[in-house]
Design a protein around this motif. Structure first.
Motif, short mmCIF file in Angstrom:
data_model
loop_
_atom_site.label_atom_id
_atom_site.label_comp_id
_atom_site.label_asym_id
_atom_site.label_seq_id
_atom_site.Cartn_x
_atom_site.Cartn_y
_atom_site.Cartn_z
N ASP A 23 91.62 11.55 14.54
CA ASP A 23 90.48 11.40 15.45
C ASP A 23 89.95 12.76 15.87
O ASP A 23 88.73 12.97 15.95
CB ASP A 23 90.89 10.60 16.70
N ALA B 111 99.97 13.18 17.17
CA ALA B 111 99.00 13.17 18.27
C ALA B 111 99.22 14.38 19.17
O ALA B 111 100.31 14.93 19.24
CB ALA B 111 99.14 11.88 19.08
N SER C 183 96.66 11.13 25.08
CA SER C 183 96.80 11.82 23.80
C SER C 183 95.64 11.48 22.86
O SER C 183 94.90 10.53 23.10
CB SER C 183 98.13 11.43 23.12
N ILE C 184 95.51 12.29 21.81
CA ILE C 184 94.49 12.04 20.79
C ILE C 184 95.10 12.29 19.42
O ILE C 184 95.78 13.30 19.20
CB ILE C 184 93.24 12.92 21.01
N GLY C 185 94.90 11.36 18.50
CA GLY C 185 95.48 11.48 17.17
C GLY C 185 94.83 12.61 16.37
O GLY C 185 93.65 12.92 16.57
N THR D 54 100.21 10.11 11.98
CA THR D 54 100.26 9.55 13.34
C THR D 54 100.45 10.65 14.39
O THR D 54 100.53 10.36 15.58
CB THR D 54 101.41 8.53 13.46
N THR E 48 98.77 16.01 23.09
CA THR E 48 98.64 15.66 24.50
C THR E 48 98.06 16.87 25.25
O THR E 48 97.91 17.95 24.68
CB THR E 48 100.01 15.30 25.11
#
Length: 409
Positions: A346, A382, A341-343, A380, A384
């Motif tokens: 980010d 995120a 996953s990536i927040g 928070t 996927t």
């Protein structure tokens, strides 16, 4: 209508050294004039656009433009309006930047034989004999008057180097050289260049007993007096690699209501009679005028095909459609995902949608971020690989910024 009257009617003229004489020259004669461009970056930006439009109007009226590139002055950098000294560039950087400028400028200016001239002041500045230069040129400049000039005021607060003090003298010398080489009788530039232009006019008068002229044109500002051409991501560039045609289109589509007509007059070739029709629009009708402005300006810089693509993409998005073909995009790969996953913060940083995580946190907390039309409720949040089932997601920032994130397989 003569070209001076045209420029004046479009609200482009700011200051003139001899209005009566200049008006007669521009409306009745054919002259050679110049505008200088210091190559401080590898692309022109919106601030240069006004200068190029003035040059194009003048060329259409039969005058011969000289685009003067600062291969010499660029090694110092114009201190006008700067509180700090500019970064020093190498000769290689400057030559590369000039090549980029020439390519972009050629979209609006005809540089074919006899139509316009490209000049570079390194040809006469870089091999000067310093003592001879001081005797020929420096003797005509009063340091007291130079320090009183508007272009040096901000630099004086932090300390003006002797290095930068030379800039006005060198730019003035450009006018003398171009007068001798090409019988150039007029320098034009942004209103922040008035002191430098006056320096050149005076130098030619003192050394050759000859009258030459100067005109400044209005800087591109909002109705509140703020400089246009800046976004959260920085300058609005004319290079499609730095500011995509879609982003460029959206910038003009989103200008304030109070700025639409002024931008139309300055940045398009639409007839003033046609612009007067849009001037009568109010309320939601102004959106049509903004579309016309955005299309016309994008067409001038990026061509009609790119302008059409940008317009179609914007209409699809803001009309509730999902056509994302021409939307600005960023590609990521599986390696950008940590533990699958990536927040959201980010991801937005990677897409240059935010300058910092702090800014991203503020946007999310204010409800200003959504992914595929779903509001992001938490910092928070995120994504996927499953969120990229169709190959991409669309992040919406605020009401007007859309960005496609593509996950490479």
């Amino acid at each position: 209508m003569g070209v001076f009257d045209e420029l004046e009617a479009r609200g482009m003229v700011a200051q003139i050294t001899n209005e009566e004489k200049v008006k007669k020259l521009l409306n009745e004669d054919k002259i050679t004039f110049y505008i200088g461009f210091d190559p401080t970056a590898d692309s022109l930006h919106v601030g240069h656009f006004v200068q190029i439009m003035v040059m194009a109007h003048m060329q259409k009226a039969g005058h011969t433009p000289i685009a003067l590139f600062g291969g010499g002055t660029g090694m110092i950098g114009d201190p006008s309006g700067k509180s700090d000294m500019r970064k020093m560039l190498t000769k290689e950087d400057i030559d590369h930047n000039i090549a980029c400028f020439q390519k972009q400028m050629s979209r609006l200016i005809d540089f074919s034989e006899g139509k316009a001239i490209m000049a570079n002041n390194k040809d006469w500045l870089l091999d000067l004999n310093y003592v001879e230069f001081l005797r020929k040129v420096g003797v005509h400049f009063s340091v007291n008057r130079m320090l009183a000039a508007e272009c040096y005021k901000q630099r004086l607060e932090k300390g003006l180097s002797f290095f930068e003090l030379n800039y006005m003298i060198m730019q003035s010398y450009d006018f003398l050289e171009l007068n001798e080489r090409h019988n150039c009788v007029l320098q034009m530039g942004g209103d922040d260049q008035w002191s430098n232009i006056i320096g050149g006019v005076e130098l030619v008068r003192r050394t050759k007993a000859k009258e030459v002229y100067g005109i400044t044109f209005t800087l591109l500002t909002t109705s509140e007096g703020k400089k246009m051409g800046k976004t959260e991501k920085g300058a609005v560039w004319l290079d499609p690699e730095k500011t995509s045609p879609f982003e460029f289109y959206q910038y003009w589509r989103n200008v304030d209501d109070a700025d639409v007509i002024r931008c139309m007059k300055i940045l398009t070739f639409l007839p003033l009679s046609k612009i007067a029709e849009y001037e009568a629009f109010t309320g939601s009708g102004l959106n049509q005028a903004k579309e016309v402005l955005a299309f016309e300006v994008t067409k001038l810089i990026h061509g009609e095909e790119e302008a059409m693509k940008a317009q179609e993409a914007a209409r699809a998005l803001f009309g509730g459609g999902k056509n994302s073909d021409n939307m600005p995009s960023t590609e990521i790969s599986a390696s950008d995902l940590t533990d699958g996953s990536i927040g959201i913060l980010d991801l937005m940083l990677k897409a240059s949608l935010i300058p910092s995580k702090g800014e991203g946190r503020r946007l999310v907390e204010q409800g200003g971020v959504s992914v595929d039309d779903q509001k992001v409720e938490s910092i928070t949040h995120a994504l996927t690989a499953a969120d990229f089932e169709k190959g991409f997601v669309i992040i919406k920032k605020g009401k007007k910024v859309f960005h496609k994130i593509i996950l490479q397989k």
